[in-house]
Design a protein around this motif. Structure first.
Motif, PDB file in Angstrom:
ATOM      1  N   ILE A   1      19.633  55.455  51.997  1.00 43.72           N
ATOM      2  CA  ILE A   1      20.932  55.765  52.601  1.00 43.72           C
ATOM      3  C   ILE A   1      21.851  56.402  51.575  1.00 43.72           C
ATOM      4  CG2 ILE A   1      23.014  54.744  53.603  1.00 43.72           C
ATOM      5  CD1 ILE A   1      21.173  52.601  54.860  1.00 43.72           C
ATOM      6  N   ILE A   2      21.873  55.855  50.369  1.00 46.17           N
ATOM      7  CA  ILE A   2      22.747  56.375  49.305  1.00 46.17           C
ATOM      8  C   ILE A   2      22.357  57.794  48.926  1.00 46.17           C
ATOM      9  CG2 ILE A   2      23.373  56.089  46.863  1.00 46.17           C
ATOM     10  CD1 ILE A   2      22.996  53.025  47.332  1.00 46.17           C
ATOM     11  N   GLN A   3      21.051  58.056  48.863  1.00 48.26           N
ATOM     12  CA  GLN A   3      20.561  59.345  48.381  1.00 48.26           C
ATOM     13  C   GLN A   3      20.447  60.400  49.478  1.00 48.26           C
ATOM     14  OE1 GLN A   3      16.892  58.320  46.346  1.00 48.26           O
ATOM     15  NE2 GLN A   3      17.955  56.907  44.985  1.00 48.26           N
ATOM     16  N   LYS A   4      20.727  60.012  50.706  1.00 47.10           N
ATOM     17  CA  LYS A   4      20.704  60.959  51.814  1.00 47.10           C
ATOM     18  C   LYS A   4      21.790  62.014  51.614  1.00 47.10           C
ATOM     19  CE  LYS A   4      21.247  61.122  56.861  1.00 47.10           C
ATOM     20  NZ  LYS A   4      21.570  60.322  58.069  1.00 47.10           N
ATOM     21  N   ARG A   5      21.477  63.259  51.981  1.00 50.86           N
ATOM     22  CA  ARG A   5      22.487  64.316  51.868  1.00 50.86           C
ATOM     23  C   ARG A   5      23.689  63.940  52.715  1.00 50.86           C
ATOM     24  NH1 ARG A   5      23.567  68.871  54.837  1.00 50.86           N
ATOM     25  NH2 ARG A   5      21.706  68.605  56.096  1.00 50.86           N
ATOM     26  N   ASN A   6      24.844  63.836  52.082  1.00 47.84           N
ATOM     27  CA  ASN A   6      26.012  63.318  52.800  1.00 47.84           C
ATOM     28  C   ASN A   6      27.230  64.208  52.635  1.00 47.84           C
ATOM     29  OD1 ASN A   6      26.665  62.816  50.165  1.00 47.84           O
ATOM     30  ND2 ASN A   6      26.621  60.579  50.336  1.00 47.84           N
ATOM     31  N   ALA A   7      26.976  65.519  52.503  1.00 49.01           N
ATOM     32  CA  ALA A   7      28.091  66.465  52.386  1.00 49.01           C
ATOM     33  C   ALA A   7      27.994  67.504  53.487  1.00 49.01           C
ATOM     34  CB  ALA A   7      28.066  67.153  51.022  1.00 49.01           C
ATOM     35  N   LEU A   8      29.135  67.938  53.996  1.00 44.06           N
ATOM     36  CA  LEU A   8      29.157  69.056  54.928  1.00 44.06           C
ATOM     37  C   LEU A   8      28.897  70.351  54.160  1.00 44.06           C
ATOM     38  CD1 LEU A   8      32.194  67.992  57.126  1.00 44.06           C
ATOM     39  CD2 LEU A   8      29.779  67.906  57.745  1.00 44.06           C
ATOM     40  N   SER A   9      28.369  71.342  54.861  1.00 36.83           N
ATOM     41  CA  SER A   9      27.800  72.492  54.166  1.00 36.83           C
ATOM     42  C   SER A   9      28.352  73.828  54.631  1.00 36.83           C
ATOM     43  CB  SER A   9      26.272  72.500  54.367  1.00 36.83           C
ATOM     44  OG  SER A   9      25.686  71.309  53.911  1.00 36.83           O
TER      45      SER A   9
END
Length: 363
Positions: free
Chosen positions: A230-238
């Motif tokens: 969960i922490i390492q999942k891509r979590n930014a808008l692009s």
């Protein structure tokens, strides 16, 4: 000094053909037969995003003029005349490439007689004028509040990081003897876990069942692994250029030799990145899944999309005021009705320094 189009051509030659082969003709597009309410709403949102950029530049610049350039016909599939519009557009893509939505001109090069909108003019008639532009901007839109999105994803990361630390402490306090027997390297791995290492650390989960304590240890290690995912999942808008558009953007650059940029408009911020930087990223496979991602975009007809985390671009506006919106009724042939959302108003507050940095000109 090497010409811009030569720099772009060189970069394109370095991109793996498995992603895109610039030596091959573009794939022909199929003409859509029916428009949907969602499609028209998305188109309206894109038109609003373009208008926000257009007004922000022209209302605040002393040196630069924004001119509408990209094809912006309001026809959609099902309207009379759409087939002719679509076919003419496809021919133009093969002739000059894809027009960016907006051109930027130095004030001394701006042609007042042509005005602020040359989108309907024939490409043959404006070719020399287009070459005088200092930049072409492809505007993309995203129906997100990036501040809210970032706040929520950061909260999830914090919560899972705290859980990882607690699980680590439990394991090292109560099960270190078992790890010493079964997987002694895991002691060192767990000791390294902190708020920084959780973003990159990984390990193989082992399932033990021969005793109650081993089962408990396996479960705890598995829980840490889930939190790390969960922490390492891509979590930014692009910023989201479509792979299929790279060829027609390249064609346009080869035609006019004008620097090209992508600008992503969110409902509270705006980010931009140069086409050159996009090519520099995708020509380096080692940067995939770090500085950029290549994904099938379910929200865009499963088209392959390059996703560049917004923080890797340049923030052109830290604040955007939201537009007004209202429902519109559209009647197609045979009495088919569509209802969609139309946007108007809103304002972008440009960051002059960042604008000048991205476009290499003075706002």
């Amino acid at each position: 000094m090497e010409e811009y189009k030569d720099v772009i051509s060189s970069l394109c030659n370095n991109i793996h053909t498995g992603l895109i082969d610039f030596s091959e003709p573009r794939s022909l597009a199929s003409m859509p037969t029916l428009a949907s309410s969602e499609f028209i709403t998305n188109k309206q949102q894109g038109d609003w995003a373009e208008d926000v950029i257009f007004r922000a530049i022209n209302d605040n610049s002393n040196n630069i003029v924004a001119v509408r350039y990209g094809k912006s016909d309001d026809l959609v599939a099902g309207d009379e005349g759409f087939e002719e519009f679509f076919n003419n557009y496809q021919k133009e893509l093969d002739t000059i490439g894809k027009r960016p939505d907006i051109l930027l001109y130095k004030k001394e090069d701006f042609n007042e007689a042509m005005g602020y909108d040359i989108s309907s003019l024939n490409s043959d008639d404006i070719g020399e004028y287009v070459k005088k532009a200092v930049a072409g901007i492809e505007v993309r839109s995203s129906a997100f509040l990036i501040n809210k999105y970032t706040e929520e994803t950061n909260k999830v990361v914090r919560e899972n990081t705290q859980k990882v630390i607690e699980l680590r402490n439990t394991i090292l306090s109560n099960y270190a003897d078992l790890l010493e027997q079964k997987r002694p390297e895991m002691i060192r791995i767990l000791q390294q876990l902190d708020e920084t290492s959780v973003r990159t650390l990984d390990y193989r989960v082992t399932s033990w069942r021969s005793s109650q304590r081993l089962q408990e240890l396996s479960s705890l290690l598995s829980d840490i692994k889930k939190c790390l995912k969960i922490i390492q999942k891509r979590n930014a808008l692009s910023i989201t250029p479509k792979v299929e558009d790279l060829k027609v953007v390249y064609k346009w650059i080869m035609t006019y030799n004008v620097p090209h940029f992508y600008v992503q408009v969110f409902f509270d911020k705006i980010y931009g990145v140069s086409f050159q930087q996009i090519l520099e990223l995708v020509s380096n496979p080692d940067l995939e899944d770090d500085k950029y991602y290549v994904e099938q975009d379910t929200k865009n007809q499963n088209k392959t999309t390059i996703k560049i985390p917004s923080q890797n671009g340049i923030c052109l506006a830290q604040t955007v005021s939201e537009p007004n919106h209202h429902s519109v009724r559209k009647e197609l042939n045979k009495g088919r009705l569509l209802f969609y959302v139309k946007f108007d108003g809103g304002e972008a507050f440009l960051d002059k320094e960042n604008f000048d940095t991205l476009f290499n000109c003075s706002l």
